[in-house]
Scaffold this motif. Structure first.
Motif, PDB file in Angstrom:
ATOM      1  N   LEU A  79       0.833  -1.206   0.000  1.00 46.68           N
ATOM      2  CA  LEU A  79       0.000   0.000   0.000  1.00 46.68           C
ATOM      3  C   LEU A  79       0.871   1.260   0.000  1.00 46.68           C
ATOM      4  O   LEU A  79       0.574   2.235  -0.695  1.00 46.68           O
ATOM      5  CB  LEU A  79      -0.926   0.001   1.211  1.00 46.68           C
ATOM      6  N   ALA A  80       1.967   1.214   0.766  1.00 48.56           N
ATOM      7  CA  ALA A  80       2.894   2.347   0.780  1.00 48.56           C
ATOM      8  C   ALA A  80       3.577   2.496  -0.574  1.00 48.56           C
ATOM      9  O   ALA A  80       3.785   3.610  -1.065  1.00 48.56           O
ATOM     10  CB  ALA A  80       3.930   2.171   1.884  1.00 48.56           C
ATOM     11  N   VAL A  81       3.927   1.354  -1.172  1.00 46.32           N
ATOM     12  CA  VAL A  81       4.553   1.388  -2.500  1.00 46.32           C
ATOM     13  C   VAL A  81       3.597   2.003  -3.516  1.00 46.32           C
ATOM     14  O   VAL A  81       3.980   2.833  -4.347  1.00 46.32           O
ATOM     15  CB  VAL A  81       4.967  -0.030  -2.941  1.00 46.32           C
ATOM     16  N   LEU A  82       2.324   1.607  -3.448  1.00 43.30           N
ATOM     17  CA  LEU A  82       1.327   2.145  -4.371  1.00 43.30           C
ATOM     18  C   LEU A  82       1.258   3.668  -4.265  1.00 43.30           C
ATOM     19  O   LEU A  82       1.206   4.376  -5.284  1.00 43.30           O
ATOM     20  CB  LEU A  82      -0.042   1.543  -4.077  1.00 43.30           C
ATOM     21  N   GLY A  83       1.271   4.179  -3.036  1.00 46.72           N
ATOM     22  CA  GLY A  83       1.225   5.622  -2.860  1.00 46.72           C
ATOM     23  C   GLY A  83       2.382   6.332  -3.535  1.00 46.72           C
ATOM     24  O   GLY A  83       2.204   7.383  -4.167  1.00 46.72           O
ATOM     25  N   ARG A  84       3.586   5.753  -3.443  1.00 47.86           N
ATOM     26  CA  ARG A  84       4.757   6.371  -4.074  1.00 47.86           C
ATOM     27  C   ARG A  84       4.703   6.235  -5.598  1.00 47.86           C
ATOM     28  O   ARG A  84       5.083   7.153  -6.327  1.00 47.86           O
ATOM     29  CB  ARG A  84       6.030   5.726  -3.527  1.00 47.86           C
ATOM     30  N   LEU A  85       4.222   5.086  -6.082  1.00 46.32           N
ATOM     31  CA  LEU A  85       4.132   4.889  -7.532  1.00 46.32           C
ATOM     32  C   LEU A  85       3.184   5.900  -8.154  1.00 46.32           C
ATOM     33  O   LEU A  85       3.451   6.437  -9.238  1.00 46.32           O
ATOM     34  CB  LEU A  85       3.640   3.466  -7.847  1.00 46.32           C
ATOM     35  N   ARG A  86       2.078   6.157  -7.474  1.00 47.31           N
ATOM     36  CA  ARG A  86       1.049   7.017  -8.049  1.00 47.31           C
ATOM     37  C   ARG A  86       1.488   8.481  -8.117  1.00 47.31           C
ATOM     38  O   ARG A  86       0.859   9.281  -8.798  1.00 47.31           O
ATOM     39  CB  ARG A  86      -0.239   6.852  -7.249  1.00 47.31           C
ATOM     40  N   ARG A  87       2.541   8.847  -7.395  1.00 48.84           N
ATOM     41  CA  ARG A  87       3.039  10.219  -7.504  1.00 48.84           C
ATOM     42  C   ARG A  87       3.623  10.469  -8.899  1.00 48.84           C
ATOM     43  O   ARG A  87       3.470  11.556  -9.462  1.00 48.84           O
ATOM     44  CB  ARG A  87       4.107  10.482  -6.449  1.00 48.84           C
ATOM     45  N   ASP A  88       4.330   9.445  -9.437  1.00 45.59           N
ATOM     46  CA  ASP A  88       4.944   9.572 -10.758  1.00 45.59           C
ATOM     47  C   ASP A  88       4.044   9.050 -11.864  1.00 45.59           C
ATOM     48  O   ASP A  88       4.083   9.538 -12.999  1.00 45.59           O
ATOM     49  CB  ASP A  88       6.281   8.807 -10.797  1.00 45.59           C
ATOM     50  N   LEU A  89       3.243   8.031 -11.549  1.00 46.84           N
ATOM     51  CA  LEU A  89       2.396   7.382 -12.551  1.00 46.84           C
ATOM     52  C   LEU A  89       0.969   7.324 -12.018  1.00 46.84           C
ATOM     53  O   LEU A  89       0.493   6.271 -11.575  1.00 46.84           O
ATOM     54  CB  LEU A  89       2.916   5.967 -12.844  1.00 46.84           C
ATOM     55  N   PRO A  90       0.265   8.443 -12.049  1.00 49.72           N
ATOM     56  CA  PRO A  90      -1.049   8.509 -11.386  1.00 49.72           C
ATOM     57  C   PRO A  90      -2.107   7.580 -11.965  1.00 49.72           C
ATOM     58  O   PRO A  90      -3.058   7.226 -11.269  1.00 49.72           O
ATOM     59  CB  PRO A  90      -1.451   9.982 -11.560  1.00 49.72           C
ATOM     60  N   ARG A  91      -1.950   7.174 -13.222  1.00 48.41           N
ATOM     61  CA  ARG A  91      -2.997   6.361 -13.839  1.00 48.41           C
ATOM     62  C   ARG A  91      -2.587   4.909 -14.065  1.00 48.41           C
ATOM     63  O   ARG A  91      -3.359   4.138 -14.622  1.00 48.41           O
ATOM     64  CB  ARG A  91      -3.404   6.977 -15.188  1.00 48.41           C
ATOM     65  N   VAL A  92      -1.385   4.530 -13.665  1.00 48.15           N
ATOM     66  CA  VAL A  92      -0.933   3.165 -13.958  1.00 48.15           C
ATOM     67  C   VAL A  92      -1.809   2.166 -13.200  1.00 48.15           C
ATOM     68  O   VAL A  92      -2.027   2.288 -11.996  1.00 48.15           O
ATOM     69  CB  VAL A  92       0.557   2.980 -13.589  1.00 48.15           C
ATOM     70  N   PRO A  93      -2.386   1.169 -13.883  1.00 53.06           N
ATOM     71  CA  PRO A  93      -3.209   0.167 -13.197  1.00 53.06           C
ATOM     72  C   PRO A  93      -2.346  -0.792 -12.370  1.00 53.06           C
ATOM     73  O   PRO A  93      -1.249  -1.159 -12.783  1.00 53.06           O
ATOM     74  CB  PRO A  93      -3.913  -0.560 -14.342  1.00 53.06           C
ATOM     75  N   VAL A  94      -2.858  -1.175 -11.206  1.00 55.97           N
ATOM     76  CA  VAL A  94      -2.111  -2.028 -10.283  1.00 55.97           C
ATOM     77  C   VAL A  94      -2.935  -3.266  -9.943  1.00 55.97           C
ATOM     78  O   VAL A  94      -4.101  -3.158  -9.524  1.00 55.97           O
ATOM     79  CB  VAL A  94      -1.744  -1.270  -8.996  1.00 55.97           C
ATOM     80  N   LEU A  95      -2.320  -4.422 -10.140  1.00 56.24           N
ATOM     81  CA  LEU A  95      -2.918  -5.702  -9.760  1.00 56.24           C
ATOM     82  C   LEU A  95      -2.214  -6.182  -8.499  1.00 56.24           C
ATOM     83  O   LEU A  95      -1.015  -6.490  -8.524  1.00 56.24           O
ATOM     84  CB  LEU A  95      -2.738  -6.726 -10.894  1.00 56.24           C
ATOM     85  N   PHE A  96      -2.936  -6.241  -7.368  1.00 52.39           N
ATOM     86  CA  PHE A  96      -2.340  -6.666  -6.109  1.00 52.39           C
ATOM     87  C   PHE A  96      -2.288  -8.193  -6.022  1.00 52.39           C
ATOM     88  O   PHE A  96      -3.221  -8.886  -6.452  1.00 52.39           O
ATOM     89  CB  PHE A  96      -3.142  -6.129  -4.927  1.00 52.39           C
ATOM     90  N   LEU A  97      -1.204  -8.705  -5.419  1.00 49.22           N
ATOM     91  CA  LEU A  97      -1.086 -10.112  -5.063  1.00 49.22           C
ATOM     92  C   LEU A  97      -1.310 -10.203  -3.558  1.00 49.22           C
ATOM     93  O   LEU A  97      -0.559  -9.615  -2.778  1.00 49.22           O
ATOM     94  CB  LEU A  97       0.304 -10.658  -5.417  1.00 49.22           C
TER      95      LEU A  97
END
Length: 251
Positions: A79-97
């Protein structure tokens, strides 16, 4: 863009014809490798990371079209990683495992902005299918007619038999068209002379395998002349087609 392969499998490409990029983040090495292999079989480019910090760095450099992200990582949670990713890539789709019975993980992931999830252990087919759906819906892959094959700035319409490169029409003979179609249905894949003979000429020429070399030269004159080359020879292996690289010396 989507196209249909000779095996009937729909291939997804970026709008410019380049392969879709997927970042896979998990500290389970064997699982990550298996999933990466399945994604590469789709024709996609794959980058892997084993922890959160590595995932953030990789995302900035790799610029993925989709991310497969484990909720549990050694240095920070997904969840923390997702927050950081979305700063640079706000629309990138994420599939959680997620863990098999971790309902709370799945809810937290979706609430935090994840787009979908699969629970471990999962089938590779399901994971790939979910990713394909996410990529289509995200707009990273533009949908076009399934009769249109696109590699870089080269397009071939299987219905109208029209071929263009960078918007300029290219006239091909029937055999040249079939050869180019076979190459474009298998972008970035090395095809042997035997495979090409069997597919394009439908029978073995025996000692006349140099007919392939001859027609490859014909195509190069029409497709690559004065432009970054797209048709390449792998000595002793065969031929492949891929998007021309800017700055590459024209033939």
């Amino acid at each position: 863009m989507t196209i249909t392969s000779p095996q009937g499998r729909t291939e997804i490409l970026r709008p410019d014809g380049s392969p879709v990029r997927v970042l896979v983040v998990d500290d389970d090495g064997p699982l990550t490798e298996l999933l990466s292999m399945a994604l590469r079989y789709e024709g996609w480019e794959v980058c892997g990371a084993t922890d959160g910090a590595g995932a953030v760095r990789a995302a900035r450099e790799f610029r993925p079209d989709a991310v497969v992200l484990a909720v549990t990582l050694p240095d920070m949670d997904g969840l923390a990683v997702l927050g950081r990713l979305r700063r640079d890539l706000p629309r990138v789709p994420v599939l959680f495992l997620t863990a098999k019975d971790a309902v709370a993980e799945r809810i937290a992931g979706l609430t935090a902005g994840g787009d979908d999830h699969v629970a471990k252990p999962f089938s590779l087919e399901e994971a790939v299918a979910r990713l394909r759906g996410l990529i289509r819906r995200s707009g990273a892959a533009a949908v076009r007619s399934e009769s249109l094959l696109v590699v870089g700035d080269l397009t071939l319409d299987e219905d109208s038999h029209e071929v263009t490169r960078d918007g300029q029409s290219i006239h091909l003979t029937a055999t040249e068209f079939e050869l180019l179609r076979y190459l474009m249905r298998n972008p970035r894949r090395v095809l042997s002379k035997a495979q090409i003979l069997d597919r394009v000429w439908s029978y073995d020429f025996g000692g006349q395998a140099n007919i392939v070399e001859l027609y490859i030269s014909y195509l190069r004159r029409k497709i690559d002349a004065g432009r970054p080359p797209m048709i390449h020879t792998r000595r002793g292996a065969g031929y492949l087609i891929k998007a021309g690289e800017p700055g590459a010396a024209p033939r």
